[in-house]
Design a protein around this motif. Structure first.
Motif, mmCIF file in Angstrom:
data_model
loop_
_atom_site.group_PDB
_atom_site.id
_atom_site.type_symbol
_atom_site.label_atom_id
_atom_site.label_comp_id
_atom_site.label_asym_id
_atom_site.label_seq_id
_atom_site.Cartn_x
_atom_site.Cartn_y
_atom_site.Cartn_z
ATOM 1 N N UNK A 59 0.660 -1.289 0.136
ATOM 2 C CA UNK A 59 0.021 0.030 -0.081
ATOM 3 C C UNK A 59 0.982 1.404 0.067
ATOM 4 N N UNK A 60 1.965 1.222 0.800
ATOM 5 C CA UNK A 60 2.825 2.319 0.801
ATOM 6 C C UNK A 60 3.588 2.565 -0.659
ATOM 7 N N UNK A 61 4.034 1.596 -1.174
ATOM 8 C CA UNK A 61 4.448 1.737 -2.530
ATOM 9 C C UNK A 61 3.433 2.175 -3.389
ATOM 10 N N UNK A 62 2.454 1.619 -3.538
ATOM 11 C CA UNK A 62 1.126 2.207 -4.239
ATOM 12 C C UNK A 62 0.959 3.525 -4.176
ATOM 13 N N UNK A 63 0.780 4.246 -2.958
ATOM 14 C CA UNK A 63 0.496 5.682 -2.712
ATOM 15 C C UNK A 63 1.831 6.422 -3.014
ATOM 16 N N UNK A 64 3.122 5.831 -2.897
ATOM 17 C CA UNK A 64 4.062 6.684 -3.479
ATOM 18 C C UNK A 64 4.275 6.807 -4.838
ATOM 19 N N UNK A 65 3.921 5.691 -5.756
ATOM 20 C CA UNK A 65 3.561 5.822 -7.077
ATOM 21 C C UNK A 65 2.599 6.560 -7.686
ATOM 22 N N UNK A 66 1.560 6.660 -6.912
ATOM 23 C CA UNK A 66 0.568 7.742 -7.336
ATOM 24 C C UNK A 66 0.953 9.218 -6.646
ATOM 25 N N UNK A 67 1.733 9.387 -5.955
ATOM 26 C CA UNK A 67 2.084 10.849 -5.514
ATOM 27 C C UNK A 67 2.817 11.483 -6.405
ATOM 28 N N UNK A 68 2.925 12.700 -6.721
ATOM 29 C CA UNK A 68 3.538 13.555 -7.447
ATOM 30 C C UNK A 68 5.205 13.617 -7.201
ATOM 31 N N UNK A 69 5.833 13.408 -8.275
ATOM 32 C CA UNK A 69 7.244 13.094 -8.198
ATOM 33 C C UNK A 69 8.085 14.572 -7.942
ATOM 34 N N UNK A 70 7.538 15.647 -8.503
ATOM 35 C CA UNK A 70 8.196 16.825 -8.174
ATOM 36 C C UNK A 70 7.291 17.983 -8.630
ATOM 37 N N UNK A 71 6.991 18.868 -7.792
ATOM 38 C CA UNK A 71 5.679 19.735 -8.048
ATOM 39 C C UNK A 71 6.434 21.041 -8.871
ATOM 40 N N UNK A 72 7.804 20.981 -8.882
ATOM 41 C CA UNK A 72 8.504 22.042 -9.719
ATOM 42 C C UNK A 72 8.497 22.045 -11.206
ATOM 43 N N UNK A 73 8.211 20.790 -11.632
ATOM 44 C CA UNK A 73 8.016 20.434 -13.063
ATOM 45 C C UNK A 73 6.650 21.034 -13.659
ATOM 46 N N UNK A 74 5.571 21.651 -12.734
ATOM 47 C CA UNK A 74 4.258 21.865 -13.204
ATOM 48 C C UNK A 74 4.649 23.355 -13.880
ATOM 49 N N UNK A 75 4.045 23.339 -15.084
ATOM 50 C CA UNK A 75 4.194 24.715 -15.875
ATOM 51 C C UNK A 75 2.614 25.337 -15.718
ATOM 52 N N UNK A 76 2.816 26.649 -15.542
ATOM 53 C CA UNK A 76 1.522 27.375 -15.102
ATOM 54 C C UNK A 76 1.570 28.569 -16.277
ATOM 55 N N UNK A 77 0.511 28.446 -17.095
ATOM 56 C CA UNK A 77 0.326 29.554 -18.103
ATOM 57 C C UNK A 77 -0.595 30.770 -17.852
ATOM 58 N N UNK A 78 0.146 31.724 -17.694
ATOM 59 C CA UNK A 78 -0.677 32.870 -17.187
ATOM 60 C C UNK A 78 -1.400 33.617 -18.387
ATOM 61 N N UNK A 79 -0.829 33.860 -19.375
ATOM 62 C CA UNK A 79 -1.348 34.611 -20.600
ATOM 63 C C UNK A 79 -1.416 33.773 -21.762
ATOM 64 N N UNK A 80 -2.356 33.209 -22.345
ATOM 65 C CA UNK A 80 -2.336 32.280 -23.416
ATOM 66 C C UNK A 80 -2.703 32.929 -24.912
ATOM 67 N N UNK A 81 -2.515 34.193 -25.127
ATOM 68 C CA UNK A 81 -2.894 35.060 -26.221
ATOM 69 C C UNK A 81 -1.719 34.656 -27.110
ATOM 70 N N UNK A 82 -2.232 34.540 -28.383
ATOM 71 C CA UNK A 82 -1.240 34.171 -29.716
ATOM 72 C C UNK A 82 -0.611 35.365 -29.787
ATOM 73 N N UNK A 83 -0.931 36.652 -29.763
ATOM 74 C CA UNK A 83 -0.333 37.913 -30.231
ATOM 75 C C UNK A 83 -0.509 38.806 -29.054
#
Length: 143
Positions: A59-83
């Protein structure tokens, strides 16, 4: 009666079936971590290998497998306008707001629609706030 020595012999048909089903189920946390490209896939594997036989280790291995590896790799897009927006690009936009009386007297319905579209574009791009947009909308529509 079954001979106890034969239980530890080479697996037959049903034993192979149990192995084919049991091993993937036993290493399910490792498989999940590997498919999710978890940073600690090797750690999940060793926890699964050595303590997976205990239910809590699995169960511990399963929970660890579903946890996020690193939150630093998340990308946040603030403004998605093309121009990027520039007031110089829009010749119909005036930087000075028109007075209430001149906007109420502005000609056709099409001009009002065009002005509303301009203010809506500014709102979508984050140049003006929702309150500013609503004020201008009331002025343009003469409410």
């Amino acid at each position: 009666m079954h001979n106890p020595i034969l239980l530890f012999s080479m697996p037959g048909g049903t034993e192979w079936l149990l192995l084919l089903i049991g091993l993937p189920l036993y290493f399910l946390p490792t498989i999940i971590a590997a498919t999710r490209h978890h940073q600690a896939t090797i750690g999940v594997f060793f926890l699964n290998l050595f303590l997976g036989w205990t239910f809590l280790g699995w169960i511990a291995a399963l929970i660890w497998a579903f946890s996020y590896g690193s939150r630093a790799t998340q990308t946040v897009i603030v403004n998605n306008s093309s121009q990027p927006y520039s007031q110089a690009d829009n010749p119909n936009f005036s930087s000075q707001p028109q007075s209430d009386s001149s906007q109420k007297q502005s000609g056709t319905q099409q001009e009002k629609i065009d002005q509303l579209r301009q203010y809506k574009q500014l709102l979508d791009e984050g140049v003006i706030t929702n309150d500013e947009f609503n004020k201008q909308k009331e002025i343009i529509l003469g409410q």
